[in-house]
Scaffold this motif. Structure first.
Motif, PDB file in Angstrom:
ATOM      1  N   VAL A 280      69.430  67.501  26.127  1.00 28.37           N
ATOM      2  CA  VAL A 280      69.464  67.292  24.676  1.00 28.37           C
ATOM      3  C   VAL A 280      70.881  66.912  24.293  1.00 28.37           C
ATOM      4  O   VAL A 280      71.840  67.584  24.697  1.00 28.37           O
ATOM      5  CB  VAL A 280      69.026  68.556  23.926  1.00 28.37           C
ATOM      6  CG1 VAL A 280      69.231  68.375  22.427  1.00 28.37           C
ATOM      7  CG2 VAL A 280      67.575  68.879  24.242  1.00 28.37           C
ATOM      8  N   LEU A 281      71.026  65.837  23.539  1.00 28.63           N
ATOM      9  CA  LEU A 281      72.339  65.365  23.102  1.00 28.63           C
ATOM     10  C   LEU A 281      72.268  65.054  21.611  1.00 28.63           C
ATOM     11  O   LEU A 281      71.512  64.178  21.180  1.00 28.63           O
ATOM     12  CB  LEU A 281      72.746  64.116  23.891  1.00 28.63           C
ATOM     13  CG  LEU A 281      74.187  63.654  23.728  1.00 28.63           C
ATOM     14  CD1 LEU A 281      75.139  64.711  24.278  1.00 28.63           C
ATOM     15  CD2 LEU A 281      74.413  62.342  24.451  1.00 28.63           C
ATOM     16  N   ASP A 282      73.045  65.806  20.826  1.00 24.81           N
ATOM     17  CA  ASP A 282      73.085  65.623  19.371  1.00 24.81           C
ATOM     18  C   ASP A 282      71.681  65.641  18.774  1.00 24.81           C
ATOM     19  O   ASP A 282      71.300  64.783  17.955  1.00 24.81           O
ATOM     20  CB  ASP A 282      73.790  64.307  19.021  1.00 24.81           C
ATOM     21  CG  ASP A 282      75.259  64.341  19.421  1.00 24.81           C
ATOM     22  OD1 ASP A 282      75.806  63.261  19.695  1.00 24.81           O
ATOM     23  OD2 ASP A 282      75.844  65.449  19.456  1.00 24.81           O
ATOM     24  N   GLY A 283      70.867  66.594  19.239  1.00 25.11           N
ATOM     25  CA  GLY A 283      69.534  66.760  18.681  1.00 25.11           C
ATOM     26  C   GLY A 283      68.498  65.807  19.207  1.00 25.11           C
ATOM     27  O   GLY A 283      67.362  65.799  18.743  1.00 25.11           O
ATOM     28  N   THR A 284      68.846  64.987  20.216  1.00 25.56           N
ATOM     29  CA  THR A 284      67.911  63.998  20.756  1.00 25.56           C
ATOM     30  C   THR A 284      67.630  64.319  22.210  1.00 25.56           C
ATOM     31  O   THR A 284      68.548  64.573  22.990  1.00 25.56           O
ATOM     32  CB  THR A 284      68.492  62.580  20.655  1.00 25.56           C
ATOM     33  OG1 THR A 284      68.774  62.295  19.292  1.00 25.56           O
ATOM     34  CG2 THR A 284      67.500  61.556  21.194  1.00 25.56           C
ATOM     35  N   TYR A 285      66.340  64.317  22.581  1.00 21.61           N
ATOM     36  CA  TYR A 285      65.974  64.555  23.983  1.00 21.61           C
ATOM     37  C   TYR A 285      66.261  63.295  24.807  1.00 21.61           C
ATOM     38  O   TYR A 285      65.907  62.191  24.411  1.00 21.61           O
ATOM     39  CB  TYR A 285      64.484  64.902  24.072  1.00 21.61           C
ATOM     40  CG  TYR A 285      64.014  65.090  25.483  1.00 21.61           C
ATOM     41  CD1 TYR A 285      63.459  64.040  26.207  1.00 21.61           C
ATOM     42  CD2 TYR A 285      64.145  66.323  26.106  1.00 21.61           C
ATOM     43  CE1 TYR A 285      63.045  64.224  27.499  1.00 21.61           C
ATOM     44  CE2 TYR A 285      63.733  66.510  27.408  1.00 21.61           C
ATOM     45  CZ  TYR A 285      63.183  65.457  28.103  1.00 21.61           C
ATOM     46  OH  TYR A 285      62.767  65.625  29.385  1.00 21.61           O
ATOM     47  N   ILE A 286      66.947  63.472  25.958  1.00 18.57           N
ATOM     48  CA  ILE A 286      67.244  62.346  26.860  1.00 18.57           C
ATOM     49  C   ILE A 286      66.690  62.688  28.228  1.00 18.57           C
ATOM     50  O   ILE A 286      66.665  63.855  28.626  1.00 18.57           O
ATOM     51  CB  ILE A 286      68.753  62.057  26.945  1.00 18.57           C
ATOM     52  CG1 ILE A 286      69.529  63.299  27.393  1.00 18.57           C
ATOM     53  CG2 ILE A 286      69.283  61.544  25.630  1.00 18.57           C
ATOM     54  CD1 ILE A 286      71.015  63.040  27.607  1.00 18.57           C
TER      55      ILE A 286
ATOM     56  N   LYS B  30      72.602  73.796  32.009  1.00 17.25           N
ATOM     57  CA  LYS B  30      73.993  74.075  31.652  1.00 17.25           C
ATOM     58  C   LYS B  30      74.258  73.473  30.276  1.00 17.25           C
ATOM     59  O   LYS B  30      73.999  72.282  30.042  1.00 17.25           O
ATOM     60  CB  LYS B  30      74.963  73.479  32.684  1.00 17.25           C
ATOM     61  CG  LYS B  30      76.429  73.799  32.379  1.00 17.25           C
ATOM     62  CD  LYS B  30      77.360  73.150  33.409  1.00 17.25           C
ATOM     63  CE  LYS B  30      78.816  73.561  33.184  1.00 17.25           C
ATOM     64  NZ  LYS B  30      79.311  73.219  31.859  1.00 17.25           N
ATOM     65  N   SER B  31      74.763  74.285  29.361  1.00 17.79           N
ATOM     66  CA  SER B  31      75.129  73.765  28.054  1.00 17.79           C
ATOM     67  C   SER B  31      76.464  73.052  28.144  1.00 17.79           C
ATOM     68  O   SER B  31      77.288  73.346  29.011  1.00 17.79           O
ATOM     69  CB  SER B  31      75.197  74.902  27.029  1.00 17.79           C
ATOM     70  OG  SER B  31      76.174  75.853  27.403  1.00 17.79           O
ATOM     71  N   LEU B  32      76.681  72.104  27.206  1.00 19.28           N
ATOM     72  CA  LEU B  32      77.905  71.312  27.208  1.00 19.28           C
ATOM     73  C   LEU B  32      78.927  71.964  26.267  1.00 19.28           C
ATOM     74  O   LEU B  32      78.742  73.090  25.806  1.00 19.28           O
ATOM     75  CB  LEU B  32      77.590  69.880  26.784  1.00 19.28           C
ATOM     76  CG  LEU B  32      76.490  69.178  27.588  1.00 19.28           C
ATOM     77  CD1 LEU B  32      76.333  67.738  27.156  1.00 19.28           C
ATOM     78  CD2 LEU B  32      76.769  69.247  29.080  1.00 19.28           C
ATOM     79  N   THR B  33      80.025  71.235  26.008  1.00 19.85           N
ATOM     80  CA  THR B  33      81.064  71.770  25.121  1.00 19.85           C
ATOM     81  C   THR B  33      80.467  72.140  23.765  1.00 19.85           C
ATOM     82  O   THR B  33      80.754  73.201  23.207  1.00 19.85           O
ATOM     83  CB  THR B  33      82.188  70.737  24.963  1.00 19.85           C
ATOM     84  OG1 THR B  33      82.722  70.446  26.250  1.00 19.85           O
ATOM     85  CG2 THR B  33      83.293  71.293  24.085  1.00 19.85           C
ATOM     86  N   ASN B  34      79.660  71.241  23.244  1.00 16.28           N
ATOM     87  CA  ASN B  34      78.865  71.573  22.060  1.00 16.28           C
ATOM     88  C   ASN B  34      77.676  72.403  22.545  1.00 16.28           C
ATOM     89  O   ASN B  34      76.812  71.903  23.254  1.00 16.28           O
ATOM     90  CB  ASN B  34      78.367  70.290  21.383  1.00 16.28           C
ATOM     91  CG  ASN B  34      77.580  70.586  20.120  1.00 16.28           C
ATOM     92  OD1 ASN B  34      77.150  71.714  19.865  1.00 16.28           O
ATOM     93  ND2 ASN B  34      77.357  69.564  19.312  1.00 16.28           N
ATOM     94  N   PRO B  35      77.615  73.706  22.206  1.00 19.56           N
ATOM     95  CA  PRO B  35      76.585  74.580  22.794  1.00 19.56           C
ATOM     96  C   PRO B  35      75.161  74.163  22.464  1.00 19.56           C
ATOM     97  O   PRO B  35      74.229  74.635  23.099  1.00 19.56           O
ATOM     98  CB  PRO B  35      76.924  75.957  22.207  1.00 19.56           C
ATOM     99  CG  PRO B  35      77.722  75.673  20.970  1.00 19.56           C
ATOM    100  CD  PRO B  35      78.480  74.413  21.236  1.00 19.56           C
ATOM    101  N   LYS B  36      74.977  73.274  21.484  1.00 20.26           N
ATOM    102  CA  LYS B  36      73.631  72.804  21.185  1.00 20.26           C
ATOM    103  C   LYS B  36      73.233  71.631  22.070  1.00 20.26           C
ATOM    104  O   LYS B  36      72.089  71.206  22.050  1.00 20.26           O
ATOM    105  CB  LYS B  36      73.534  72.403  19.706  1.00 20.26           C
ATOM    106  CG  LYS B  36      73.677  73.595  18.756  1.00 20.26           C
ATOM    107  CD  LYS B  36      73.472  73.173  17.301  1.00 20.26           C
ATOM    108  CE  LYS B  36      73.580  74.383  16.344  1.00 20.26           C
ATOM    109  NZ  LYS B  36      73.393  73.990  14.940  1.00 20.26           N
ATOM    110  N   ASN B  37      74.204  71.076  22.805  1.00 22.37           N
ATOM    111  CA  ASN B  37      73.917  70.023  23.776  1.00 22.37           C
ATOM    112  C   ASN B  37      73.725  70.662  25.134  1.00 22.37           C
ATOM    113  O   ASN B  37      74.471  71.575  25.514  1.00 22.37           O
ATOM    114  CB  ASN B  37      75.047  69.001  23.849  1.00 22.37           C
ATOM    115  CG  ASN B  37      75.163  68.193  22.557  1.00 22.37           C
ATOM    116  OD1 ASN B  37      74.215  68.132  21.781  1.00 22.37           O
ATOM    117  ND2 ASN B  37      76.305  67.571  22.347  1.00 22.37           N
TER     118      ASN B  37
END
Length: 759
Positions: free
Chosen positions: A109-115, A164-171
Motif C-alpha cells: 500500500v502506497l499513499d492509500g493505493t494498493y500496488i 514491513k511498514s515504510l517510513t510513513n507507517p501507513k505505507n
C-alpha cells in the motif's frame, strides 16, 4: 584337593560377584552415556531444523527489507507510482527465481493505493485496511514481521505473509510465501529413523504437519491439547517427557524467530531402542567373557572400556563436525544473499547515476564550445574533470559488482606492448608532473613486441596501481618497471612493478588492502579521493588472469606493488630501446573537444523519455550543425517514422509503455526503417550490453553519458557520405587553451575514457 576346589569355587564365586557388579556398573555407564547422547542428538537435530527454517524465512525478510528500503528511498526522491510499481514488478520477477513456486510476488500500500508486483487487480470490495497482513505490518513499527498464516482452501497449503511498514507507517510492503519447502522439511523430520515433527505458531495453529489434514487446526482447543501446547510454550527450547496416546514420549522443542515452535515427538521405546540394545549386547558379551576367560577379565574389561570411550569420542566428533558444517552452510547462504543484494544495489544505483551525469557532462560540453570567457571555461573544465572522475568511480563500482556476480569476463586479443605502455604514461604523467614527482618507466628491451591477452584489463590493473602510487606520494618518484622473466613455448612471464617513495603501509594493514570499500589509515588519508575499490578490483582481475598481487612496503618510506603475468607471444621480435617519455602525447592540454564534422542536411530522430537527456542530445547535435527531431516515447517515434525518413534513429531502451526493444520490433514489422540506422542510446553499461542490443537488431550502441568523440564516430560511420562536410567551428586560439589545474585530475579523465568504452 578340597581346599583347591573350595579355593577355586570361592575364587570363581568372588569373580562372579565382582563380574556381576562390574557388568552392572559398565552397563549403567554405557546406558546413561547413550541416553544423554540420544537426547543431545535430538536437541541438535531440532536446532538444525529450526535454523534451516529460520534461514528460509530470514532470506525472505532480507529480500523484503531491501525492497522496502529501496521504495522508501524512491518515495523520498520523488519517484512516481509508475516507477515504484515498475521496481517492485522487476523485483518480483528477480525474487521469483530465488523462491521458485513458493513465491507469490511483492505487493503493498502506497499513499492509500494498493500496488501489486505481479499485476493482480483486487476486486472492488477489496479493503486492505481490514486485512490481517496490513494491520499486523503497520503495527510492527517498521520491523519485518510474519503475519498469522492461513490455509489455502484449494491446495491445503499454509500461506504466510511477510510484511514491513515504510517510513510513513501507513505505507507497507509485503510478500506471500507458500510453506511447501517448510512442509517438505517437516515431512522429513525423524531421529534415528523414528518419530515425527510439526510446527505451531504462538496461537497454537498448526503451520506444517506430516499429516496435511492437520494444517490449520489449533492445539489449544481441547483441554489435553492446551495443556500440551502450554508445556511447549513454557519449555521454549529443550525437551520434556509426556504421555501421548498412553505411550511415554520425549518431546523436543525449539523456537523459530520467536513466532513459531518446532515440535519433534518420538516414543521412548524407539528413542532408547539403541541404548537398550547396546545394554543387552554389553551384558551378553561380558557374561561370555566371564565364562570363557574369567582369569583375564580385568584386562579385557580395560580394553573394552578404552574402546568404548574412543568410540564415544569419535561419535561426538562426528556430531560436532556435522553441526559445524551445517552452521558454515547457513553462514555461507546468508553471506551469499547479502553479497547478491549488495551487488544488485550497487549495479542499479550506478546505472541510475549515469543518467544525470549525462545531463551534466552534455550541458557542460556546450558551455566549453559556446563560451569565450576564460573564467567560465576554467569553471567548465573543472566540471568536466569532476564529472569524469565521478564517472570513473561509478565505473569502478560497476566493475566491482560485475566481478562479484561473476559477470566479468576476459577478452583476449593481440596487442602492441609499446602502445599499452604509451597509454599508461599519457594517462598518469600529467598528474605526476603537477605534484613535481619523477615518473620513471624502466622497459626491458627484450620484451616481445606483440602479445595476446586482455590489454584493457591489464591496463586497468596497472593504471590503478600507478594512480594509487601518485595519490599517496607527495615527493620523490614513481617507478614503473616492465621486465621479461622467462619465455617457454611462446608463453611469456612478464613482471610488472610499480614502486613509489610515498607514505608506505604498516604491515598490519597490508592484508586489509583488498577488502572492498575499505581504506587503511583513514585518518591520515581522509583528504585523498577514492572508493576503496581499486586494490580489490586489481586483486580479483589478477586472479582471473592467473596471477596475484604482491606487496613490499616500509611505513613512511614507500611501497612496491608487483605481479607476474602469463601472456602468449604473438610476435617475438623484441621492442628494443624504448623511451616512453618521447612518445608521450600532449593529452590533457585542452578540455575542448575538436569538432571535425558538419552535417546540416542530416535527418536524425532522437527518442528518450527523459526531457533533460533529449536536451543534451539536441545540444550536442547542434555542434555538428544538425537539428534533430526529438520525441519522448516509442509510440511517437513510430508515428514520425511512418511520416518521415531519417538517416539515424537514436532510440532509448528504458521507456514506459513501450521500451526501445519493443519499439524496434514494431518498426521492423512495419518495414519503416528502410535505409535508416537504429542506434541504442542507454545508460545500461554492463559487460555485454552492446552485444545484447546488436543481437536484438540494433545497428550500434551509444552509452550515457554521451561522449562527444564516440557520437562523432557514429555520425561519420552511419550518415550518408554526401551529407558529411568539414566543420567550420571557430577553433580556440593557442593562448586561450585551458591548462588543467591540480584539481582537474587529467589522468582520471583519461582513465575514465579508457574504462567507459569497455563497460
Amino acid at each position: 584337593m578340597k581346599r583347591n576346589i573350595k579355593t577355586l569355587s570361592f575364587t570363581l564365586f568372588i569373580t562372579f560377584i565382582l563380574m556381576t557388579l562390574l557388568v552392572f556398573f559398565t552397563t549403567r555407564v554405557i546406558f546413561k552415556t547413550a541416553f544423554n547422547m540420544v537426547q543431545e542428538l535430538g536437541d541438535d537435530k531440532t536446532s538444525a531444523i529450526s535454523a534451516d527454517v529460520e534461514n528460509y524465512l530470514e532470506t525472505a525478510k532480507s529480500v523484503l527489507w531491501v525492497a522496502a528500503d529501496t521504495v522508501d528511498h524512491m518515495v523520498d526522491e520523488g519517484a512516481t507510482d509508475e516507477e515504484i510499481i515498475e521496481y517492485i514488478t522487476r523485483e518480483s520477477k528477480n525474487t521469483e527465481r530465488q523462491f521458485d513456486e513458493s513465491y507469490t510476488g511483492l505487493y503493498g500500500v502506497l499513499d492509500g493505493t494498493y500496488i501489486d508486483g505481479v499485476g493482480w487487480v483486487p476486486p472492488d470490495d477489496y479493503d486492505f485496511t481490514t486485512r490481517d497482513w496490513y494491520i499486523t505490518t503497520c503495527a510492527a513499527n517498521g520491523e519485518p514481521i510474519i503475519v498469522s498464516p492461513y490455509v489455502d482452501a484449494q491446495t491445503g497449503n499454509v500461506i504466510i505473509s511477510i510484511g514491513k511498514s515504510l517510513t510513513n507507517p501507513k505505507n507497507a510492503l509485503a510478500l506471500d510465501l507458500t510453506l511447501s519447502e517448510v512442509q517438505e522439511m517437516v515431512e522429513d523430520i525423524q531421529i534415528n529413523g523414528y518419530g515425527y515433527g510439526f510446527i505451531l505458531n504462538n496461537d497454537g495453529m498448526v503451520i506444517a504437519h506430516p499429516d496435511k489434514t492437520q494444517n490449520g487446526t489449533y492445539y489449544n482447543v481441547y483441554a489435553n491439547q492446551k495443556e500440551f501446547f502450554d508445556k511447549i510454550v513454557s519449555t521454549g527450547k529443550g525437551n520434556f517427557t509426556t504421555t501421548i496416546d498412553d505411550k511415554k514420549c520425549t518431546v523436543f522443542v525449539d523456537e523459530i524467530l520467536n513466532q513459531w515452535h518446532l515440535v519433534v515427538i518420538i516414543e521412548n521405546s524407539d528413542l532408547f531402542r539403541a541404548p537398550k540394545n547396546l545394554m543387552i549386547v554389553s551384558i551378553i558379551v561380558n557374561l561370555l567373557v566371564f565364562a570363557l576367560i574369567s582369569l583375564f577379565y580385568i584386562l579385557s574389561y580395560r580394553v573394552e572400556r578404552n574402546a568404548s570411550i574412543s568410540m564415544e569420542l569419535m561419535k561426538q566428533n562426528e556430531i560436532k563436525k556435522d553441526y559445524e558444517a551445517k552452521l558454515l552452510m547457513l553462514e555461507k547462504t546468508a553471506a551469499d544473499s547479502a553479497n547478491k543484494a549488495k551487488s544488485d544495489f550497487l549495479a542499479d544505483m550506478s546505472h541510475e547515476i549515469r543518467t544525470p551525469i549525462n545531463a551534466i557532462l552534455g550541458m557542460n560540453e556546450m558551455i566549453l564550445h559556446e563560451t569565450k570567457e576564460k573564467e567560465i571555461l576554467d569553471y567548465a573544465s573543472n566540471i568536466k574533470s569532476a564529472g569524469n572522475t565521478l564517472l570513473s568511480i561509478i565505473n569502478s563500482i560497476l566493475d566491482f559488482s560485475k566481478i562479484e556476480d561473476g559477470r566479468m569476463h576476459l577478452v583476449p586479443a593481440e596487442f602492441d606492448i609499446t602502445e599499452l605502455i604509451n597509454g599508461l604514461y599519457n594517462s598518469i604523467s600529467e598528474r605526476a608532473k603537477k605534484k613535481n614527482l619523477d615518473l620513471i618507466f624502466n622497459i626491458d628491451e627484450t620484451i616481445p613486441s606483440r602479445l595476446l591477452g586482455d590489454d584493457v584489463r591489464i591496463s586497468q590493473v596497472i593504471m590503478n596501481l600507478l594512480t594509487n602510487a601518485v595519490k599517496y606520494t607527495e615527493k620523490g618518484r614513481v617507478i614503473c618497471t616492465f621486465k621479461k622473466i622467462g619465455i617457454t613455448d611462446n608463453n611469456l612471464k612478464l613482471l610488472v612493478s610499480v614502486k613509489d617513495t610515498g607514505i608506505g603501509i604498516e604491515q598490519k594493514n597490508i592484508d586489509r588492502l583488498s577488502i572492498s570499500f575499505e581504506r587503511v589509515d583513514e585518518m591520515k588519508n581522509r583528504h585523498i579521493e577514492g572508493t576503496g575499490l581499486g586494490i580489490s578490483i586489481v586483486t580479483k582481475l589478477l586472479a582471473m588472469m592467473k596471477s596475484e598481487l604482491k606487496i613490499k612496503s616500509e611505513y613512511g618510506v614507500g611501497s612496491e606493488f608487483y605481479f607476474e603475468l602469463p601472456l602468449s607471444v604473438v610476435d617475438s621480435s623484441p621492442i628494443g630501446f624504448f623511451d616512453v617519455s618521447r612518445s608521450a602525447s600532449s593529452a590533457g592540454k585542452s578540455v575542448v573537444s575538436k569538432i571535425s564534422l558538419s552535417a546540416p542536411d542530416a535527418t536524425i530522430l532522437v527518442t528518450d523519455d527523459n526531457e533533460m537527456n533529449c536536451k543534451v542530445a539536441e545540444s550536442l547535435m547542434k555542434l555538428f550543425k544538425i537539428k534533430p527531431t526529438i520525441c519522448t516515447s516509442g509510440k511517437k517515434a513510430i508515428d514520425l517514422m511512418e511520416k518521415n525518413e531519417y538517416d539515424i534513429l537514436f532510440l532509448d531502451h528504458m521507456m514506459p509503455e513501450m521500451d526501445g526493444i519493443e519499439t524496434l520490433k514494431v518498426l521492423k514489422a512495419k518495414n519503416l526503417l528502410k535505409n535508416s540506422k537504429v542506434i541504442a542510446l542507454t545508460a545500461n553499461a554492463v559487460v555485454g550490453a552492446k552485444e545484447q542490443y546488436m543481437a536484438v537488431g540494433f545497428d550500434d550502441y551509444l552509452s550515457k553519458p554521451i561522449d562527444l568523440g564516440e557520437l562523432e564516430k557514429l555520425l561519420f560511420k552511419y550518415l550518408p557520405k554526401e551529407k558529411i562536410g568539414e566543420a567550420d567551428e571557430e577553433v580556440i586560439a593557442d593562448e586561450e587553451v585551458i591548462e588543467f589545474s591540480a584539481e582537474n585530475n587529467s589522468d582520471d579523465v583519461q582513465e575514465n575514457k579508457k574504462t567507459s568504452g569497455d563497460i
